[in-house]
Design a protein around this motif. Structure first.
Motif, mmCIF file in Angstrom:
data_model
loop_
_atom_site.group_PDB
_atom_site.id
_atom_site.type_symbol
_atom_site.label_atom_id
_atom_site.label_comp_id
_atom_site.label_asym_id
_atom_site.label_seq_id
_atom_site.Cartn_x
_atom_site.Cartn_y
_atom_site.Cartn_z
ATOM 1 N N HIS A 261 0.997 -1.209 -0.114
ATOM 2 C CA HIS A 261 -0.018 -0.232 -0.105
ATOM 3 C C HIS A 261 0.869 1.273 0.075
ATOM 4 O O HIS A 261 2.031 1.269 0.073
ATOM 5 C CB HIS A 261 -0.932 0.215 1.368
ATOM 6 C CG HIS A 261 -0.264 -0.213 2.261
ATOM 7 N ND1 HIS A 261 -0.028 -1.621 3.068
ATOM 8 C CD2 HIS A 261 0.300 0.748 3.324
ATOM 9 C CE1 HIS A 261 0.721 -1.160 4.277
ATOM 10 N NE2 HIS A 261 1.005 -0.119 4.376
ATOM 11 N N SER A 262 0.332 2.455 -0.165
ATOM 12 C CA SER A 262 0.934 3.501 -0.561
ATOM 13 C C SER A 262 1.263 4.067 0.857
ATOM 14 O O SER A 262 0.431 3.805 1.855
ATOM 15 C CB SER A 262 0.186 4.526 -1.090
ATOM 16 O OG SER A 262 -1.067 4.899 -0.424
ATOM 17 N N HIS A 263 2.180 5.034 1.348
ATOM 18 C CA HIS A 263 2.366 5.851 2.529
ATOM 19 C C HIS A 263 1.066 6.431 2.942
ATOM 20 O O HIS A 263 0.910 6.496 4.187
ATOM 21 C CB HIS A 263 3.466 6.721 2.192
ATOM 22 C CG HIS A 263 3.892 7.709 3.582
ATOM 23 N ND1 HIS A 263 4.242 7.024 4.533
ATOM 24 C CD2 HIS A 263 3.534 8.920 3.848
ATOM 25 C CE1 HIS A 263 4.317 7.871 5.513
ATOM 26 N NE2 HIS A 263 4.125 9.232 4.999
ATOM 27 N N GLU A 264 0.272 6.843 2.216
ATOM 28 C CA GLU A 264 -1.032 7.730 2.605
ATOM 29 C C GLU A 264 -1.942 6.683 3.085
ATOM 30 O O GLU A 264 -2.754 6.942 3.930
ATOM 31 C CB GLU A 264 -1.575 8.349 1.368
ATOM 32 C CG GLU A 264 -0.715 9.630 0.797
ATOM 33 C CD GLU A 264 0.522 9.166 0.145
ATOM 34 O OE1 GLU A 264 0.546 8.151 -0.339
ATOM 35 O OE2 GLU A 264 1.412 10.108 -0.106
ATOM 36 N N ASP A 265 -1.946 5.339 2.581
ATOM 37 C CA ASP A 265 -2.587 4.392 3.051
ATOM 38 C C ASP A 265 -2.377 3.570 4.284
ATOM 39 O O ASP A 265 -2.921 2.781 4.913
ATOM 40 C CB ASP A 265 -3.264 3.473 2.098
ATOM 41 C CG ASP A 265 -4.045 4.240 1.182
ATOM 42 O OD1 ASP A 265 -4.665 5.192 1.274
ATOM 43 O OD2 ASP A 265 -3.979 3.460 -0.113
ATOM 44 N N ALA A 266 -1.051 3.911 4.919
ATOM 45 C CA ALA A 266 -0.343 3.253 6.061
ATOM 46 C C ALA A 266 -0.973 3.123 7.061
ATOM 47 O O ALA A 266 -1.421 2.128 7.815
ATOM 48 C CB ALA A 266 0.957 3.617 6.106
ATOM 49 N N GLU A 267 -1.741 4.379 7.458
ATOM 50 C CA GLU A 267 -2.479 4.471 8.679
ATOM 51 C C GLU A 267 -3.641 3.622 8.750
ATOM 52 O O GLU A 267 -4.070 2.797 9.770
ATOM 53 C CB GLU A 267 -2.854 5.921 9.105
ATOM 54 C CG GLU A 267 -3.717 6.245 10.390
ATOM 55 C CD GLU A 267 -3.292 5.882 11.485
ATOM 56 O OE1 GLU A 267 -4.040 5.515 12.659
ATOM 57 O OE2 GLU A 267 -2.015 5.618 11.599
ATOM 58 N N ARG A 268 -4.436 3.581 7.615
ATOM 59 C CA ARG A 268 -5.769 3.076 7.243
ATOM 60 C C ARG A 268 -5.411 1.370 7.483
ATOM 61 O O ARG A 268 -6.138 0.591 8.227
ATOM 62 C CB ARG A 268 -6.271 3.197 5.843
ATOM 63 C CG ARG A 268 -7.659 2.267 5.708
ATOM 64 C CD ARG A 268 -8.257 3.079 4.508
ATOM 65 N NE ARG A 268 -7.441 3.203 3.341
ATOM 66 C CZ ARG A 268 -7.487 2.316 2.516
ATOM 67 N NH1 ARG A 268 -8.063 1.282 2.502
ATOM 68 N NH2 ARG A 268 -6.680 2.480 1.231
ATOM 69 N N TYR A 269 -4.347 0.735 6.827
ATOM 70 C CA TYR A 269 -4.092 -0.725 7.051
ATOM 71 C C TYR A 269 -3.808 -1.031 8.385
ATOM 72 O O TYR A 269 -3.881 -2.037 8.917
ATOM 73 C CB TYR A 269 -2.815 -1.046 6.264
ATOM 74 C CG TYR A 269 -3.584 -1.361 4.734
ATOM 75 C CD1 TYR A 269 -3.761 -2.683 4.377
ATOM 76 C CD2 TYR A 269 -3.518 -0.278 3.651
ATOM 77 C CE1 TYR A 269 -4.371 -2.919 3.130
ATOM 78 C CE2 TYR A 269 -4.173 -0.622 2.454
ATOM 79 C CZ TYR A 269 -4.308 -1.690 1.990
ATOM 80 O OH TYR A 269 -4.885 -2.005 0.989
ATOM 81 N N TYR A 270 -3.127 -0.110 9.172
ATOM 82 C CA TYR A 270 -2.577 -0.164 10.571
ATOM 83 C C TYR A 270 -3.858 -0.494 11.333
ATOM 84 O O TYR A 270 -4.109 -1.369 12.202
ATOM 85 C CB TYR A 270 -1.886 1.029 10.889
ATOM 86 C CG TYR A 270 -1.784 0.825 12.618
ATOM 87 C CD1 TYR A 270 -0.792 0.295 13.495
ATOM 88 C CD2 TYR A 270 -2.364 1.823 13.459
ATOM 89 C CE1 TYR A 270 -0.867 0.007 14.808
ATOM 90 C CE2 TYR A 270 -2.193 1.933 14.805
ATOM 91 C CZ TYR A 270 -1.674 1.063 15.401
ATOM 92 O OH TYR A 270 -1.534 1.279 16.654
ATOM 93 N N ARG A 271 -4.808 0.316 11.441
ATOM 94 C CA ARG A 271 -6.208 0.451 11.994
ATOM 95 C C ARG A 271 -6.805 -0.776 11.741
ATOM 96 O O ARG A 271 -7.397 -1.536 12.860
ATOM 97 C CB ARG A 271 -7.005 1.502 11.793
ATOM 98 C CG ARG A 271 -6.367 3.023 12.176
ATOM 99 C CD ARG A 271 -7.411 3.909 12.219
ATOM 100 N NE ARG A 271 -8.286 4.131 10.857
ATOM 101 C CZ ARG A 271 -7.949 4.946 9.945
ATOM 102 N NH1 ARG A 271 -6.975 5.575 10.106
ATOM 103 N NH2 ARG A 271 -8.643 5.037 8.755
ATOM 104 N N VAL A 272 -6.786 -1.162 10.526
ATOM 105 C CA VAL A 272 -7.419 -2.777 10.258
ATOM 106 C C VAL A 272 -6.645 -3.738 10.830
ATOM 107 O O VAL A 272 -7.409 -4.747 11.380
ATOM 108 C CB VAL A 272 -7.402 -3.019 8.787
ATOM 109 C CG1 VAL A 272 -8.064 -4.428 8.521
ATOM 110 C CG2 VAL A 272 -8.544 -2.218 8.031
ATOM 111 N N CYS A 273 -5.300 -3.761 10.964
ATOM 112 C CA CYS A 273 -4.478 -4.784 11.608
ATOM 113 C C CYS A 273 -5.049 -4.659 13.154
ATOM 114 O O CYS A 273 -5.082 -5.832 13.625
ATOM 115 C CB CYS A 273 -3.196 -4.494 11.359
ATOM 116 S SG CYS A 273 -2.108 -5.418 12.193
ATOM 117 N N LYS A 274 -4.811 -3.504 13.627
ATOM 118 C CA LYS A 274 -5.231 -3.462 15.012
ATOM 119 C C LYS A 274 -6.581 -3.872 15.528
ATOM 120 O O LYS A 274 -6.836 -4.539 16.499
ATOM 121 C CB LYS A 274 -5.001 -2.042 15.557
ATOM 122 C CG LYS A 274 -5.150 -1.720 16.932
ATOM 123 C CD LYS A 274 -5.301 -0.081 17.277
ATOM 124 C CE LYS A 274 -5.221 -0.020 18.737
ATOM 125 N NZ LYS A 274 -5.427 1.547 19.146
#
Length: 463
Positions: A261-274
């Motif tokens: 994923h892009s750097h801009e989407d990193a936070e979104r993927y982190y939240r899904v992981c969490k």
């Protein structure tokens, strides 16, 4: 024989044109019958007798005026062309997105867009023309008609047309219909805009744990792979199996960690992981190549995801089938993930007790990771002494050396100067804690600046 070779009468030309259209219709019918055979093998279309097959033979619509009305959403003209008693379930050939080699006249092969089947219901549903869709359904259109392998409900979900999804379901569209590729409509809710579509499907009986035929993915796998936090929360609320594996042995947690994923989407993927971990996803499960979620997160260089997994106690040094530990995966990604700050991933791994790089391999690491000086800095700072050789200098490209001159000057100066006393003390303390630095150091009665130094704070030089 070419029509341009001899002079033909208008009657002869019309006869040739009618013959050509008849051949095209027959080809469509043959391809349609082949498609029905595939569906019957999966038990989705009942076997029909000869007379029934004739009655169910689809009509090919080549009228450009009808096509134009459907594709532009001209509801007035759609009402004129389709009324009660007329045939609504006609087949339309359209150009798909895939290219294929096709034999043309005179034996010449050319690359053309693949011809696909569609129908009025699919066209209007996929484009969100709810008024036209409502009219077609009221005229008796078969709601699950799927000439191209997908129903109108599949098309509406794939294009996030929530109102059309609701309308089709209210006319008893099958929320669990399988496409020719083995996907249910819920599997095609793969964008953030499709959340309402997913809600409608589940409310009308969509199976939250249905599986695709190709990869055995559930809707939760797909939502995790696309980083769709609200979809994940919705599916879990409907009882989605959080640790179910697909045919690669991946759980939804593996899917979110593995997806680039892009750097801009990193936070979104982190939240899904969490969210997945908070809801009970196991961090200990290994996929078919014996990779953990940490291996996959290191490869995508999402350092927040890596920190979360390490905090949950995942094995920092587990080897996969290829003999790679998470550190190896992280280093392999450095050159391609500079915008993700890969040095933070490397630092976290080392603070949680990851294996260090063999000193003899440092020239190779410099060759591939030199564009990230902080990665090199943190790798070097876990040694109390190390021999700097000419191979180190030769490994760094000249352009990179000029761009980060100050850092590499300090690094290569270590060939003539021992490490400073402060660094030696740091190495001694870190060695004493034996890989538990991240757990212990934050609680030491030391100034914050010293705690950060022990945890390999970046300085952009080495001494």
């Amino acid at each position: 024989m070419s029509r341009h070779t001899f002079v033909f009468s208008s009657t002869a030309l019309r006869s040739l044109e009618l013959e050509r259209e008849a051949v095209e219709r027959e080809n469509v019918h043959k391809r349609w019958q082949s498609h029905c055979v595939k569906l019957r093998r999966r038990g989705e279309v009942p076997e029909l007798g000869k007379k029934q097959r004739e009655l169910h033979r689809p009509l090919l619509c080549e009228d450009r005026l009808i096509h134009n009305a459907l594709y532009t959403g001209d509801s007035e003209r759609v009402r004129c062309f389709f009324s009660r008693g007329t045939v609504v379930d006609v087949v339309i050939e359209a150009s798909g997105n895939e290219l294929q080699w096709t034999s043309q006249k005179l034996g010449i092969w050319s690359l053309c867009y693949k011809q696909e089947f569609t129908c009025p219901l699919q066209i209007t549903a996929s484009r969100g023309y709810a008024t036209s869709l409502q009219h077609l359904l009221s005229c008796g259109a078969e709601v699950d008609f799927a000439p191209g392998g997908k129903t109108a409900l599949h098309e509406a979900c794939e294009n996030a047309q929530a109102e059309c999804v609701r309308l089709l379901l209210s006319y008893e569209a099958n929320p669990n219909a399988l496409s020719e590729d083995g996907y249910t409509p819920l599997h095609l809710c793969s964008s953030s805009e499709s959340l309402q579509c997913a809600k409608h499907l589940l409310a009308f009986g969509g199976h939250v744990n249905s599986r695709t035929e190709d990869k055995d993915d559930t809707p939760l796998h797909i939502a995790a792979r696309f980083g769709l936090e609200e979809h994940v929360e919705l599916y879990l609320g409907y009882g989605a199996s959080i640790n179910r594996m697909n045919d690669c042995g991946q759980t939804p947690l593996h899917c979110v960690c593995a997806q680039s994923h892009s750097h801009e989407d990193a936070e979104r993927y982190y939240r899904v992981c969490k969210l997945l971990i908070e809801k009970g996803a196991s961090v200990m499960v290994l996929e078919e190549e014996q990779q953990s979620a940490l291996h996959l997160a290191c490869r995508t260089a999402n350092y927040r995801m890596v920190d979360l997994l390490l905090h949950k106690g995942i094995d920092v040094n587990r080897m996969d089938y290829g003999g790679n530990a998470p550190m190896h995966k992280a280093l392999q990604a450095v050159a391609y993930k500079l915008e993700h700050q890969p040095e933070r991933t490397i630092r976290s791994l080392l603070n949680y007790g990851s294996i260090r790089i063999w000193p003899g391999a440092i020239p190779k690491v410099l060759r591939y990771c030199s564009r990230s000086p902080r990665t090199i800095e943190v790798l070097i700072n876990v040694y109390d002494r190390i021999k700097v050789t000419d191979a180190w200098m030769e490994a760094v490209p000249l352009k990179v050396l000029q761009e980060h001159q100050e850092f590499y000057d300090s690094l290569f100066a270590l060939s003539q100067t021992p490490r400073c006393l402060q660094h030696l003390a740091r190495c001694a303390i870190r060695s004493h804690f034996e890989g538990r630095c991240q757990e212990v150091v934050p609680y030491l009665p030391l100034p914050a600046v010293l705690r950060d130094y022990l945890l390999l704070r970046f300085q952009d030089f080495v001494n």
